[in-house]
Design an enzyme around this catalytic site. Sequence first.
Site, PDB file in Angstrom:
ATOM      1  N   GLY A 313      25.827  35.542  33.449  1.00  0.00           N
ATOM      2  CA  GLY A 313      25.956  36.951  33.094  1.00  0.00           C
ATOM      3  C   GLY A 313      25.080  37.839  33.967  1.00  0.00           C
ATOM      4  O   GLY A 313      24.858  37.558  35.149  1.00  0.00           O
ATOM      5  N   SER A 314      24.505  38.865  33.373  1.00  0.00           N
ATOM      6  CA  SER A 314      23.859  39.920  34.158  1.00  0.00           C
ATOM      7  C   SER A 314      22.579  39.496  34.872  1.00  0.00           C
ATOM      8  O   SER A 314      22.129  40.194  35.784  1.00  0.00           O
ATOM      9  CB  SER A 314      23.566  41.131  33.266  1.00  0.00           C
ATOM     10  OG  SER A 314      24.786  41.734  32.862  1.00  0.00           O
ATOM     11  N   THR A 315      21.946  38.381  34.473  1.00  0.00           N
ATOM     12  CA  THR A 315      20.777  37.932  35.238  1.00  0.00           C
ATOM     13  C   THR A 315      21.184  37.583  36.672  1.00  0.00           C
ATOM     14  O   THR A 315      20.364  37.651  37.589  1.00  0.00           O
ATOM     15  CB  THR A 315      20.119  36.698  34.585  1.00  0.00           C
ATOM     16  OG1 THR A 315      21.124  35.727  34.274  1.00  0.00           O
ATOM     17  CG2 THR A 315      19.360  37.083  33.324  1.00  0.00           C
ATOM     18  N   PHE A 316      22.470  37.249  36.854  1.00  0.00           N
ATOM     19  CA  PHE A 316      22.940  36.914  38.196  1.00  0.00           C
ATOM     20  C   PHE A 316      23.074  38.154  39.076  1.00  0.00           C
ATOM     21  O   PHE A 316      23.200  38.047  40.299  1.00  0.00           O
ATOM     22  CB  PHE A 316      24.287  36.182  38.116  1.00  0.00           C
ATOM     23  CG  PHE A 316      24.658  35.496  39.398  1.00  0.00           C
ATOM     24  CD1 PHE A 316      24.074  34.292  39.749  1.00  0.00           C
ATOM     25  CD2 PHE A 316      25.578  36.066  40.266  1.00  0.00           C
ATOM     26  CE1 PHE A 316      24.408  33.660  40.934  1.00  0.00           C
ATOM     27  CE2 PHE A 316      25.919  35.437  41.458  1.00  0.00           C
ATOM     28  CZ  PHE A 316      25.332  34.225  41.794  1.00  0.00           C
ATOM     29  N   LYS A 317      23.043  39.335  38.479  1.00  0.00           N
ATOM     30  CA  LYS A 317      23.105  40.566  39.274  1.00  0.00           C
ATOM     31  C   LYS A 317      21.905  40.672  40.223  1.00  0.00           C
ATOM     32  O   LYS A 317      21.957  41.390  41.220  1.00  0.00           O
ATOM     33  CB  LYS A 317      23.164  41.786  38.343  1.00  0.00           C
ATOM     34  CG  LYS A 317      24.496  41.895  37.590  1.00  0.00           C
ATOM     35  CD  LYS A 317      24.476  42.996  36.547  1.00  0.00           C
ATOM     36  CE  LYS A 317      25.825  43.067  35.824  1.00  0.00           C
ATOM     37  NZ  LYS A 317      25.836  44.038  34.710  1.00  0.00           N
TER      38      LYS A 317
END
Length: 580
Positions: A313-317
Amino acid sequence: MSQEHAFYRSKTFNRRKIWLMFLAVFFVLMFLGGRLVYLMVFCSEYYGQKAEDLHERERDIKAARGRIIDATGKILATNKSVCTISVIHSQIDEPEKVIEALQKELGLSEEEVRKRVEKVSSIERVKTNVDKETGDRIRAYGLSGIKVDEDYKRYYPLDTMASTVLGFTGADNQGILGLEVKYDSYLQGTSGKILTLTDARGIEIENAGETRLEPVNGYDLYISMDSNIQQYCEQAAEKAYIKKQADEVSVIVMNPQNGEIMAMVNYPEFNLNEPFTLIEEMGADGTESADKKQELLNRMWRNPCISDTYEPGSTFKIITAAAALEEGVVSLTDQFYCPGYKLVEDRRIRCAKTSGHGAETFETGIMNSCNPVFIELGERLGVENYYKYFRQFGLTQKTGIDLPGEAATIMHKQENVGPVELATISFGQSFQITPIQLVTTVSSIINGGTRITPHFGVEVRKTDGTLVETFSYDKRAEICSVETSETMQYLLEKVVSEGGGKNAKIEGYAIGGKTATSQTLPRSEHRYISSFLGFAPADDPKVLVIAIINNPKGTYYGGLIAAPVVKEIMENILPYLDKS
């Protein structure tokens, strides 16, 4: 033919026959004599050893397995003195008394004990890992034919602490999980032997003495785990697990500069001293089949931090942003617009804020964790460049952590990635990585651009403290520029101080971090994984923490339930690390 001629002919024939018999016997005797000389003179040492072996009984003396010691000097794994009980059939004078004594003291059935006592063998093992007090009681019976040998059993003083990391040993004291198996060659040592002389009937010869080959103890393993930090993390994980009625909670604490892991939690943990007893949360009632129980045990022993993949999810951003900055396709002041969704081919991919963020810069876009902004970054990078940075950051290879069972990243083949796949990858969906891969890659981006290897092992020493070996681990410099690293530190600090990660903010500390909420497959089941990744100090990271809550009930947004877990952990460990 005259009678006289026939007589002489017969006599000559018999004489020749006698000579032939004599010569045959002579050569056979010569051969046997030569063979005897060969065996007695030239092979005497070999057959002497064979004869000695036939009259020697051999019993093992277990080596003490090396201890596992944490960064504070606390012993996490050691040994308890136990006994191995054996019987020697040829020496038993009172079999019924032997059976009665062993049945009473060892808690075995009469049938099982009788089977071993009556078995005709040089030595028969009855039971291992018998506590020393029981062994002493059996020895006190004074019954011939029973042997009580000193042995060791692995013992874990802290029971459940770091169970999936430390692992455990089998009946033979050999590692079968976690660090116990990874460093088994250092820990196991070399067993010794007891040799006793016996007669032809296998009975030990009195006053003949015995020969002992002393065991060599295993080396002690020193690891980077800090039991105090581990305890803080386990307490925080347990609270989140109970409060959110989650399936499991995982936490990793790592030094992003060198890859040393200070804590790794997979709650609920199991009891290392009873590794074949299922924890209550597994739902087993004792009536399950052997195959079902083994399946539950395997699940209980599994380390999700390294063996389970998930959509980050957004941690991969963080990775998408770093790649875009490194490629030069975005700057902090670039303008974006979020109406609450973005059209990609025939798909409308929505933002977490369905009403939209409106006009925003790249800086505010990452603070808002805005999906349309990152979809556009993916488009600017393009598939070829995106995959170039995947390889450059190390995401296509395993981290090399010193634990068995690490899983690899599950990613689309580059040729199969179209606009929709690229869009979902850019904000952390439609592929899977392990938690350890995520924290390793993020550490490498925020530490100045050096890809590090996560690890526990620091060194091995002899029992007296003599250094045997210091471990070294691979590093790969310049996976991104120092400028990109510093920009990411700045942006992620903004996420915590002013953006979606504000629930991890701690007064007096500059914290950087990123929230995430991802949905597991199949989407129709509405199961979520909530996480938060944080590090401190933001401008010179010394510690990185990730908390992952699997299938929480009720509120499931990472910024609301996972960020407070990381905050609680950091509130405990940052002052502790400042003092140490």
